[in-house]
Design an enzyme around this catalytic site. Structure first.
Site, short mmCIF file in Angstrom:
data_model
loop_
_atom_site.label_atom_id
_atom_site.label_comp_id
_atom_site.label_asym_id
_atom_site.label_seq_id
_atom_site.Cartn_x
_atom_site.Cartn_y
_atom_site.Cartn_z
N GLU A 90 0.88 -1.17 0.00
CA GLU A 90 0.00 0.00 0.00
C GLU A 90 0.91 1.20 0.00
O GLU A 90 1.68 1.40 0.93
CB GLU A 90 -0.92 -0.04 1.22
CG GLU A 90 -2.00 1.02 1.20
CD GLU A 90 -1.57 2.27 1.94
OE1 GLU A 90 -1.11 3.22 1.26
OE2 GLU A 90 -1.67 2.30 3.16
N CYS B 52 -1.87 8.32 4.24
CA CYS B 52 -1.91 7.82 2.86
C CYS B 52 -3.23 8.18 2.19
O CYS B 52 -3.32 8.19 0.96
CB CYS B 52 -1.70 6.32 2.83
SG CYS B 52 -2.80 5.40 3.93
#
Length: 490
Positions: free
Chosen positions: A242, A279
């Protein structure tokens, strides 16, 4: 590996030496030796292990938060919440194990079919083997040593070797010691959890033949390099990375007219949350040209204080990116400090190049569009990401429907009239997206289905009852199963 006070830059402790190649290999070998015993604990035994890990972290809460705050400067309130989330994740996966549907148990009894006799077939998911986990810089608890990758891998029955993040080595080691105490308390095999330190250990972890999958949260550059190493092995393994994204947020003209002030307040809070080091930070905000949103945001951003970023390297990189953007874009608002939140503006035709790269820190770009067609074309040209957000008018349907058609191809989570920086832990959450946000759009690093990354299907054909796993035997095991095509629940 030195523990550095994020606020002062002072080295306050030496935590460990960088793991040698031999030490990394030994940790992986110990994990491989632990694999059969961890799987043999069964679903309920591993659930007890996860609950014991949560209990150990809770019991040491003051020390864990103190050390994590020293190394990250994220603050007591944020880290208290993150530790609560971390413990919840561990207990959540214990419940996933008890419920049992994650094994996807399927039984097709022997019998006639239009193609002839069918044998007795029974299938379920089984653990892959030892898993490597890379701790993230921006979540020293929830996405690090005791985080979601570790919890889901252990739940699956996979021993874990964690590569500690250099931004918080003392936090990593403390949390590992607490997890190790739970391993001993529950009688889980030695090697169920391991830890290594240092950059070379990370590459050694990915390439060690004992490791069967890897979970990674971090930068695109680092994730891609390790992904390539995982695929260059003689036996390539899944590498679930990720790697962050732009997370576009779209405000329709109707929404801007109806609630500009409220949207501006929420957006300013979202892109500066955690000093912009999420993120899921919405780094691009698409707003109608001439909207009052611009003025509202300028007022809100200009009044925000400078942030302490996670480490000196992140601070330097943020300053460099902001300097580059200042040369290309109009500054809408910025504080006096180099690390102050900053808001830029650009028109759609100029949205290209470095503007389409993630900026890790409290910066965002207003993208002003003139028409629906210009907006849709710009969104279609964006790189894929983790999330996409739409703020629409109260009774608006036509434009939002067109936006969803475009954005569904670009993100793993669509947020409606909200902000993407909250990622709930639950059965329906998906925290992933097409590349470059992740290396596998099929899987997620948050929520119950995160366990699926560390499992593979096996079918038993005409196997005697004593050979079958408990979940596939004739006696109902108390979990949902599909039997002869019909889904049966206990």
């Amino acid at each position: 590996m030195s523990s550095v006070d994020a606020r002062t830059g002072e080295v306050v402790a030496t935590v460990a030496a960088e793991s040698t190649a031999e030490e990394t290999a030994a940790a992986c070998a110990l994990a491989a030796a632990a694999f059969p015993g961890l799987e043999a604990m069964g679903r309920h035994g591993r659930a007890a292990l996860l609950r014991a890990m949560a209990g150990a972290l809770e019991a040491a809460r003051p020390e864990v938060v103190r050390v994590a705050d020293r190394e990250s400067a994220l603050g007591d309130q944020r880290l208290q919440g993150e530790l609560t989330r971390t413990c919840f994740q561990l207990r959540f996966f214990a419940e996933v194990l008890h419920e049992g549907s994650y094994v996807e148990a399927v039984i097709d009894h022997a019998g006639p079919t239009p193609m002839g006799p069918r044998p007795d077939l029974r299938r379920m998911l089984v653990p892959l083997g030892p898993v490597g986990v890379f701790g993230a810089s921006n979540f020293p608890l929830a996405f690090s040593v005791p985080g979601g990758d570790t919890a889901s891998a252990l739940a699956a029955g996979c021993p874990v070797v964690v590569k500690a993040h250099p931004s918080h080595p003392a936090t990593s080691q403390l949390c590992f010691d607490l997890l190790a105490s739970a391993v001993r308390e529950t009688g889980a095999p030695e090697g169920t959890a391991g830890i290594v330190h240092g950059g070379p250990a990370g590459l050694g972890l990915v390439t060690d033949p004992a490791i069967r999958a890897v979970g990674f949260t971090g930068s695109l550059r680092g994730g891609r390099a390790l992904f390539d190493a995982a695929n260059a092995r003689p036996d390539p393994i899944p590498f679930y990375a990720e790697m962050g994204s732009l997370n576009p947020l779209v405000v329709t003209p109707a929404a801007a007219r109806e609630r500009a002030a409220g949207i501006a307040e929420g957006y300013a809070a979202s892109f500066t949350l955690g000093a912009g080091q999420f993120c899921t930070k919405p780094g691009l905000a698409f707003v109608p040209a001439g909207s009052p949103l611009r003025e509202e945001l300028a007022r809100l951003v200009a009044g925000r204080d400078a942030a302490v970023l996670l480490n000196a390297g992140i601070g330097e990189a943020f300053s460099q990116v902001v300097a580059t953007l200042r040369d290309r874009l109009e500054v809408v608002a910025a504080g006096p400090d180099p690390l102050s939140p900053v808001l830029f503006a650009v028109q759609v035709p100029a949205l290209e190049g470095p503007l389409l790269e993630e900026c890790f820190g409290p910066a965002a770009i207003l993208v002003e569009y003139e028409s629906e067609e210009e907006l849709l074309g710009a969104l279609a040209s964006l790189p894929a990401g983790l999330t996409a957000t739409v703020h629409a008018g109260e009774d608006e349907t036509a434009l939002p429907a067109r936006l969803v058609t475009v954005l569904r191809e670009k993100a793993g989570r669509l947020v409606w009239n909200g902000y993407p920086t909250g990622v709930a832990v639950g059965h329906a959450m998906h925290h992933g997206g097409p590349y470059p946000a992740t290396t596998s759009a099929l899987h997620t690093s948050v929520g119950a289905s995160a366990i699926r990354r560390f499992l593979r299907p096996v079918t038993w054909q005409d196997a005697p009852q004593a050979i079958l796993p408990l979940e596939l035997r004739d006696e109902p095991p108390g979990i949902p199963r599909r039997v002869d095509g019909t889904l049966l629940t206990p």
